[in-house]
Scaffold this motif. Structure first.
Motif, mmCIF file in Angstrom:
data_model
loop_
_atom_site.group_PDB
_atom_site.id
_atom_site.type_symbol
_atom_site.label_atom_id
_atom_site.label_comp_id
_atom_site.label_asym_id
_atom_site.label_seq_id
_atom_site.Cartn_x
_atom_site.Cartn_y
_atom_site.Cartn_z
ATOM 1 N N GLY A 11 0.842 -1.205 0.000
ATOM 2 C CA GLY A 11 0.000 0.000 0.000
ATOM 3 C C GLY A 11 0.871 1.246 0.000
ATOM 4 N N THR A 13 1.557 3.438 -2.201
ATOM 5 C CA THR A 13 1.089 4.654 -2.884
ATOM 6 C C THR A 13 -0.010 5.379 -2.115
ATOM 7 N N GLY A 14 -0.467 4.799 -1.016
ATOM 8 C CA GLY A 14 -1.546 5.431 -0.242
ATOM 9 C C GLY A 14 -1.020 6.421 0.781
ATOM 10 N N SER A 15 -1.941 6.912 1.568
ATOM 11 C CA SER A 15 -1.611 7.935 2.553
ATOM 12 C C SER A 15 -0.617 7.404 3.605
ATOM 13 N N ILE A 16 -0.898 6.238 4.175
ATOM 14 C CA ILE A 16 0.038 5.648 5.158
ATOM 15 C C ILE A 16 1.335 5.242 4.463
ATOM 16 N N ALA A 39 -1.817 -0.087 -6.380
ATOM 17 C CA ALA A 39 -2.875 -0.659 -7.232
ATOM 18 C C ALA A 39 -3.003 0.214 -8.479
ATOM 19 N N GLY A 40 -3.825 1.287 -8.394
ATOM 20 C CA GLY A 40 -4.076 2.101 -9.581
ATOM 21 C C GLY A 40 -3.011 3.150 -9.870
ATOM 22 N N ASN A 41 -2.321 3.585 -8.848
ATOM 23 C CA ASN A 41 -1.373 4.689 -9.034
ATOM 24 C C ASN A 41 0.010 4.162 -9.439
ATOM 25 N N ALA A 60 -1.523 -4.292 -7.713
ATOM 26 C CA ALA A 60 -2.551 -5.309 -7.492
ATOM 27 C C ALA A 60 -3.398 -5.498 -8.752
ATOM 28 N N ALA A 123 -1.271 -1.224 9.755
ATOM 29 C CA ALA A 123 -2.173 -0.072 9.624
ATOM 30 C C ALA A 123 -3.539 -0.557 9.153
ATOM 31 N N LYS A 125 -6.800 -1.761 9.010
ATOM 32 C CA LYS A 125 -7.736 -2.007 10.116
ATOM 33 C C LYS A 125 -8.505 -3.296 9.919
ATOM 34 N N GLU A 126 -8.769 -3.589 8.652
ATOM 35 C CA GLU A 126 -9.657 -4.703 8.349
ATOM 36 C C GLU A 126 -9.083 -6.033 8.819
ATOM 37 N N ASP A 150 -2.279 2.164 13.671
ATOM 38 C CA ASP A 150 -3.381 3.093 13.870
ATOM 39 C C ASP A 150 -2.992 3.967 15.062
ATOM 40 N N MET A 266 0.421 10.999 11.136
ATOM 41 C CA MET A 266 0.576 9.545 11.182
ATOM 42 C C MET A 266 2.047 9.111 11.259
HETATM 43 P P1 NDP Z 1 -5.261 4.885 0.811
HETATM 44 O O1 NDP Z 1 -6.557 4.717 0.137
HETATM 45 O O2 NDP Z 1 -4.636 6.231 0.851
HETATM 46 O O3 NDP Z 1 -4.178 3.850 0.196
HETATM 47 C C1 NDP Z 1 -4.491 2.496 0.017
HETATM 48 C C2 NDP Z 1 -3.361 1.724 -0.590
HETATM 49 O O4 NDP Z 1 -3.833 0.414 -0.941
HETATM 50 C C3 NDP Z 1 -2.821 2.312 -1.885
HETATM 51 O O5 NDP Z 1 -1.471 1.986 -2.024
HETATM 52 C C4 NDP Z 1 -3.645 1.597 -2.945
HETATM 53 O O6 NDP Z 1 -3.033 1.608 -4.220
HETATM 54 C C5 NDP Z 1 -3.680 0.211 -2.374
HETATM 55 N N1 NDP Z 1 -4.809 -0.587 -2.834
HETATM 56 C C6 NDP Z 1 -6.074 -0.174 -3.085
HETATM 57 N N2 NDP Z 1 -6.850 -1.217 -3.433
HETATM 58 C C7 NDP Z 1 -6.054 -2.317 -3.415
HETATM 59 C C8 NDP Z 1 -6.264 -3.700 -3.685
HETATM 60 N N3 NDP Z 1 -7.454 -4.179 -4.047
HETATM 61 N N4 NDP Z 1 -5.225 -4.543 -3.546
HETATM 62 C C9 NDP Z 1 -4.005 -4.102 -3.184
HETATM 63 N N5 NDP Z 1 -3.738 -2.791 -2.925
HETATM 64 C C10 NDP Z 1 -4.762 -1.919 -3.023
HETATM 65 O O7 NDP Z 1 -5.468 4.324 2.285
HETATM 66 P P2 NDP Z 1 -4.758 4.782 3.621
HETATM 67 O O8 NDP Z 1 -3.297 4.853 3.449
HETATM 68 O O9 NDP Z 1 -5.481 5.956 4.169
HETATM 69 O O10 NDP Z 1 -5.115 3.564 4.595
HETATM 70 C C11 NDP Z 1 -4.518 2.284 4.443
HETATM 71 C C12 NDP Z 1 -4.983 1.411 5.595
HETATM 72 O O11 NDP Z 1 -4.536 1.979 6.806
HETATM 73 C C13 NDP Z 1 -6.514 1.314 5.707
HETATM 74 O O12 NDP Z 1 -6.877 0.069 6.199
HETATM 75 C C14 NDP Z 1 -6.852 2.386 6.737
HETATM 76 O O13 NDP Z 1 -8.041 2.120 7.428
HETATM 77 C C15 NDP Z 1 -5.643 2.284 7.650
HETATM 78 N N6 NDP Z 1 -5.326 3.501 8.386
HETATM 79 C C16 NDP Z 1 -5.187 4.709 7.735
HETATM 80 C C17 NDP Z 1 -4.904 5.860 8.437
HETATM 81 C C18 NDP Z 1 -4.661 7.172 7.748
HETATM 82 O O14 NDP Z 1 -4.346 8.150 8.422
HETATM 83 N N7 NDP Z 1 -4.768 7.265 6.453
HETATM 84 C C19 NDP Z 1 -4.786 5.835 9.905
HETATM 85 C C20 NDP Z 1 -4.847 4.512 10.458
HETATM 86 C C21 NDP Z 1 -5.141 3.390 9.734
HETATM 87 P P3 NDP Z 1 -3.279 2.833 -5.295
HETATM 88 O O15 NDP Z 1 -3.309 4.097 -4.502
HETATM 89 O O16 NDP Z 1 -2.081 2.708 -6.170
HETATM 90 O O17 NDP Z 1 -4.575 2.537 -5.980
#
Ligand code: NDP
Length: 395
Positions: A11, A13-16, A39-41, A60, A123, A125-126, A150, A266
């Motif tokens: 993950g 590319t996401g926020s965490i 995934a998409g990014n 993904a 991180a 949660k699920e 978290d 975070m």
């Molecule tokens: P984001 O939506 O910002 O990022 C999610 C990440 O997962 C990205 O890298 C995304 O890729 C990837 N992704 C999306 N769908 C899939 C899939 N089907 N298979 C594999 N990878 C996938 O989420 P956050 O970073 O905000 O949160 C991540 C986790 O951490 C969540 O469970 C959230 O509840 C938990 N969390 C988040 C906090 C926060 O402050 N943001 C705080 C505490 C916990 P791409 O972007 O390339 O599509």
């Protein structure tokens, strides 16, 4: 000089994930990056993998493999795609793995990584909500360590250093109350995704920000607290704290209450998990208490936040109810984002899905395998979509 630590970020590319890479990039000599996933990014994933010299980058999304290959051409970074590639990445030896994929998709790679006795910074949660006992048992079986990321659970974890869990009387996690905190209750039914998607304190993705406004996020955290720390639901509370400075408090049997305070960033919790058991300098704002002046706390109202009431029932029931809760709330959020449900209808759909599933099976029977969890997830999604359709047809 110490050998670099091998790290992977699921993950990325996401926020965490991006906050994690920010900390890793500040000390490049200290880390060897094994795998980054997204995934998409794809553009971001490739750029980070090249910048940090990762061994492999995995998307993904199988349909994006060629695009990823193209973006990585000539860099020496391997490209891979799909669910099996995520599992293969989790099999690559690493000392520390960040589990920050969003949604139930994060469970399988995290579970797989634990098999290798690694440290899993959790991180996602699920994972704990849907499969807490499976995850914890896997960690014990393979001598792996799970560190909570978290911010609330990291705060509890830190307050518990050197303490016995038997001396814990209660755990209190705080909630900002989200973007609709001060709206009149009667107005909540008409809130739009834009209204609910604006967070007063934290800068997060859209889904988790809306989950904050509905308190589904806090509901998930209550369940996570029960699973991770192994305390009964009667000893876990949520309190609304608009400033988001106190992240959690632990009350002990002698009446002492230990609070964890920190700026809403975070990188605190991620950095703690990255350097655990050490504490290192982190690039986060320091708190000026005199400037903040006031810290407020108030009891959450169940009418405003039905998700908290549902979470209590889920904690009491245990078994597969966490997996149903999670799947139904994801579907309900999809329905809200698609304009098929109102803001307050989301909790109704989750409750109706739990009821519908309880008429088919006993919710308190614990899932034993990942397949059990995924099957429940699938059935709960179907149940939730049926409830949404039924509701729309009735209108
Ligand atoms: P984001 O939506 O910002 O990022 C999610 C990440 O997962 C990205 O890298 C995304 O890729 C990837 N992704 C999306 N769908 C899939 C899939 N089907 N298979 C594999 N990878 C996938 O989420 P956050 O970073 O905000 O949160 C991540 C986790 O951490 C969540 O469970 C959230 O509840 C938990 N969390 C988040 C906090 C926060 O402050 N943001 C705080 C505490 C916990 P791409 O972007 O390339 O599509």
């Amino acid at each position: 000089m110490r050998a670099p630590r091998r790290v992977s970020v699921f993950g990325a590319t996401g926020s965490i994930g991006q906050n994690t890479l920010d900390l890793i990039a500040r000390d490049p000599e200290a880390y060897e990056v094994v795998a980054l996933t997204g995934a998409g990014n794809v553009a971001q994933l490739a750029a980070d993998a090249i910048r940090l010299g990762a061994d492999v980058a995995v998307t993904a999304d199988e349909t994006r493999l060629d695009e990823l290959r193209g973006a990585l051409a000539g860099s020496g970074v391997e490209a891979a795609a799909g669910e099996a590639a995520l599992i293969e990445a989790a099999d690559r030896p690493a000392d520390w793995i960040m589990s920050a994929i969003v949604g139930a998709a994060g469970l399988a790679p995290g579970l797989r990584a634990l098999r290798h006795g690694t440290t899993l910074a959790l991180a996602n949660k699920e994972s704990l909500v849907t499969a807490g006992p499976i995850l914890l048992a896997e960690a014990v079986a393979h001598g792996a360590r799970i560190l909570p990321v978290d911010s609330e659970h990291s705060a509890v974890f830190q307050a518990l250093v050197g303490e016995e869990i038997a001396a814990v009387e209660r755990i209190i996690i705080t909630a900002s109350g989200g973007g609709l905190r001060d709206w009149p209750i009667e107005a909540l039914a008409s809130a739009t995704p834009e209204d609910a998607g604006a967070h007063p304190n934290w800068d997060m993705g859209q889904r988790i920000t809306i989950d904050s406004a509905s308190m589904f996020n806090k509901a998930m955290e209550l369940i996570e607290t029960k699973e991770f720390f192994g305390v009964g639901p009667d000893r876990i509370e949520a309190v609304v704290h608009p400033q988001s400075i106190v992240h959690a408090l632990v009350g002990f049997t002698d009446g002492a209450l230990m609070a964890h305070l920190g700026a809403p960033d975070m990188r605190h919790a991620i950095g703690y998990a990255l350097h655990y058991p050490d504490r290192r300098d982190l690039p986060v704002a320091r708190i000026d208490l005199a400037q903040i002046a006031t810290l407020e706390f108030r009891a959450p109202c169940d009418t405003r936040y039905p998700a908290l009431r549902i979470a209590r029932a889920v904690m009491e029931t245990g078994g597969i109810s966490g997996a149903i809760f999670n799947a139904a709330k994801e579907v309900a959020l999809d329905g809200f984002l698609a304009g098929r449900l109102g803001f307050m209808d989301m909790s109704t759909i989750v409750e109706e899905s739990l009821d519908a599933m309880s008429s088919q099976t006993s919710l308190s029977i614990a899932p034993k395998t990942l397949e059990d969890v995924m099957q429940t997830d699938h059935m709960a999604r179907q149940a939730a979509w049926s409830q949404i359709e039924r509701r729309q047809n009735a209108q």
